[in-house]
Design an enzyme around this catalytic site. Structure first.
Site, PDB file in Angstrom:
ATOM      1  N   ARG A  44      27.144  25.332  16.418  1.00 18.49           N
ATOM      2  CA  ARG A  44      25.785  25.225  16.451  1.00 18.49           C
ATOM      3  C   ARG A  44      25.010  26.360  16.971  1.00 18.49           C
ATOM      4  O   ARG A  44      24.851  26.548  18.171  1.00 18.49           O
ATOM      5  CB  ARG A  44      25.581  23.816  17.558  1.00 18.49           C
ATOM      6  CG  ARG A  44      26.281  22.691  16.916  1.00 18.49           C
ATOM      7  CD  ARG A  44      26.007  21.720  17.761  1.00 18.49           C
ATOM      8  NE  ARG A  44      24.661  20.660  17.113  1.00 18.49           N
ATOM      9  CZ  ARG A  44      24.131  19.592  17.124  1.00 18.49           C
ATOM     10  NH1 ARG A  44      24.652  18.946  18.506  1.00 18.49           N
ATOM     11  NH2 ARG A  44      23.275  19.178  16.819  1.00 18.49           N
ATOM     12  N   ASP A  48      23.116  22.465   9.823  1.00 22.30           N
ATOM     13  CA  ASP A  48      23.555  21.614  10.683  1.00 22.30           C
ATOM     14  C   ASP A  48      23.179  20.204  10.363  1.00 22.30           C
ATOM     15  O   ASP A  48      22.043  19.657  10.775  1.00 22.30           O
ATOM     16  CB  ASP A  48      22.652  22.013  12.233  1.00 22.30           C
ATOM     17  CG  ASP A  48      22.943  21.274  13.340  1.00 22.30           C
ATOM     18  OD1 ASP A  48      23.847  20.134  13.219  1.00 22.30           O
ATOM     19  OD2 ASP A  48      22.570  21.494  14.658  1.00 22.30           O
ATOM     20  N   SER A  74      22.271  17.594  13.488  1.00 21.60           N
ATOM     21  CA  SER A  74      20.861  17.781  13.597  1.00 21.60           C
ATOM     22  C   SER A  74      19.673  17.061  12.806  1.00 21.60           C
ATOM     23  O   SER A  74      18.939  16.249  12.972  1.00 21.60           O
ATOM     24  CB  SER A  74      20.317  19.152  13.917  1.00 21.60           C
ATOM     25  OG  SER A  74      20.907  19.614  15.157  1.00 21.60           O
ATOM     26  N   TYR A 129      26.851  20.535  22.787  1.00 22.44           N
ATOM     27  CA  TYR A 129      27.323  19.135  22.951  1.00 22.44           C
ATOM     28  C   TYR A 129      27.398  18.622  24.427  1.00 22.44           C
ATOM     29  O   TYR A 129      27.197  19.495  25.213  1.00 22.44           O
ATOM     30  CB  TYR A 129      28.944  19.070  22.547  1.00 22.44           C
ATOM     31  CG  TYR A 129      28.883  19.377  21.197  1.00 22.44           C
ATOM     32  CD1 TYR A 129      28.564  18.396  20.159  1.00 22.44           C
ATOM     33  CD2 TYR A 129      29.143  20.532  20.540  1.00 22.44           C
ATOM     34  CE1 TYR A 129      28.706  18.435  18.891  1.00 22.44           C
ATOM     35  CE2 TYR A 129      29.352  20.621  19.186  1.00 22.44           C
ATOM     36  CZ  TYR A 129      29.008  19.843  18.192  1.00 22.44           C
ATOM     37  OH  TYR A 129      29.081  19.952  16.922  1.00 22.44           O
ATOM     38  N   GLN A 147      21.749  26.902  11.860  1.00 21.93           N
ATOM     39  CA  GLN A 147      20.582  25.740  12.013  1.00 21.93           C
ATOM     40  C   GLN A 147      20.321  25.090  10.524  1.00 21.93           C
ATOM     41  O   GLN A 147      20.227  23.978  10.562  1.00 21.93           O
ATOM     42  CB  GLN A 147      19.500  26.434  12.785  1.00 21.93           C
ATOM     43  CG  GLN A 147      19.654  26.339  14.181  1.00 21.93           C
ATOM     44  CD  GLN A 147      18.055  26.901  14.993  1.00 21.93           C
ATOM     45  OE1 GLN A 147      17.267  27.312  14.087  1.00 21.93           O
ATOM     46  NE2 GLN A 147      18.181  26.530  15.970  1.00 21.93           N
TER      47      GLN A 147
END
Length: 376
Positions: free
Chosen positions: A120, A128, A131, A226, A125
């Site tokens: 992450r 991801d 997300s 996390y 991004q």
């Protein structure tokens, strides 16, 4: 290079690639095969894939001949046992929860990329999947709770009297939690948010919610985005704060999970019994045990007048957009593996290395190597 897309098992409505992404891959020289009706439950018919340049092939052909096999969820055992050694599989396989299966795939000489293990980082991004899908979960969780809740969410002033706004408590201010905050606020609810990370206070408050802080949380800055395990003393203070807020809440959205471990129980039976009759909880951590003592995964239970909805796969209930976002994540990840239309595994890339779980007969993921259920 042949990229094959499998049809997901019943219960999963998303698809790994959408026609828009197929078209881009074909332009790069990639051959794309789609299992019949792979996108049907996400409202992408076979014809739309054919028009984008894909070919419709049987599951057997894809499993036997594709160079990389895309399946969001773990295929059924009879399917993955048909994959020849040396092939590549990619999806969201929760390797820390499926350590034994990952070892079996390693023994079969499969190369496994689990996209939920992508580092992450800023560079990653656009890949991801956690997300992009959590954003949907947070949005849909509030809508689901509003549908189950027996009263209005916003304040109403009418000739017949005034209705106070609903009070929403959100446990966890990650991507799902923040989207839940934004959605609940748009619907007119009063929102409180609890999170172990003080750093998210500003984001929560910028969305118009009140942040509940408990002092003494363990530092999560090195956890890659996390949550981390907290001390017993902190948990005791945490539960006291949550108990105070939950007794006043009409709707609760819970999102707390720790990779590779059972979800922390944030809402005890005693707390449930002090909640108002008619209140609703949506538990997004249901698949890993849930954040309440009464959560049942993929089920709705009523305890002392409180409705508890356990659902960790809400993106599947919005399959068209969820698939579109997921497919874009997959496309961006594949850009690290495609060179002039061929599949090239560049393990010097930190994202490729981080997402790889098995390769050349071994477990390659460092966190998974330490899991107790993996054979030495």
């Amino acid at each position: 290079m042949i990229a094959g897309v499998l049809k997901e098992q019943l219960g999963e409505n998303r698809v790994s690639l959408v026609p828009e992404i197929v078209k881009q891959l074909v332009k790069q020289g990639v051959t794309v095969w789609i299992e019949p009706d792979a996108g049907a439950r996400a409202y992408y018919p076979d014809d739309s894939y054919i028009q984008a340049g894909a070919a419709v092939k049987s599951a057997h052909e894809i499993l036997q001949q594709a160079d990389i096999i895309l399946s969001i969820q773990i295929p059924e055992q009879a399917a993955w046992q048909m994959i020849p050694p040396g092939k590549v599989v990619a999806g969201v396989y929760q390797p820390l929860y499926n350590a034994v299966l990952m070892q079996q795939w390693a023994d079969r000489q499969l190369t496994t990329f689990s996209l939920d293990s992508i580092p992450r980082t800023t560079r990653a991004q656009s890949m991801d999947v956690l997300s992009s899908q959590a954003n949907i979960s947070g949005y849909k969780a509030v809508l689901l709770a509003a549908w189950k809740y027996s009263r209005y969410l916003p304040m109403f002033m009418t000739a017949a009297g005034s209705i106070a706004p609903a009070k929403v408590l959100i446990l966890g201010a990650g991507v799902a939690g923040l989207q839940a905050v934004a959605t609940a606020r748009r619907l007119g609810a009063v929102v409180e948010v609890f999170d172990t990370r003080p750093a998210v206070r500003e984001e929560v408050m910028s969305l118009g919610a009140r942040f509940i802080e408990v002092e003494g949380a363990a530092d999560a800055s090195a956890a890659g985005g996390y949550a981390v395990e907290q001390s017993a003393n902190y948990k005791e203070k945490q539960q006291a704060k949550i108990a105070e807020s939950i007794a006043k809440a009409d709707i609760v959205i819970t999102t707390a999970q720790i990779p590779g471990r059972k979800a922390p129980v944030l809402i005890t039976t005693d707390m449930l019994e002090k909640m108002k009759a008619g209140s609703v909880i949506v538990d997004l951590a249901a698949a890993t045990g849930g954040n309440t003592t009464r959560t049942e995964n993929n089920d709705t239970v009523v305890h002392n007048g409180v409705t508890i909805i356990g659902d960790s796969n809400l993106p599947s209930s919005m399959p068209a957009d969820a698939s579109k976002l997921y497919a874009k994540n997959v496309y961006n990840f594949l850009q690290l593996l495609i060179k002039e239309g061929d599949l090239v595994l560049n393990f010097s890339d930190d994202i490729v290395q981080g997402a790889c779980i098995t390769h050349s007969g071994t477990i390659t993921n460092e966190r998974l190597k330490q899991a107790e259920s993996v054979k030495p």
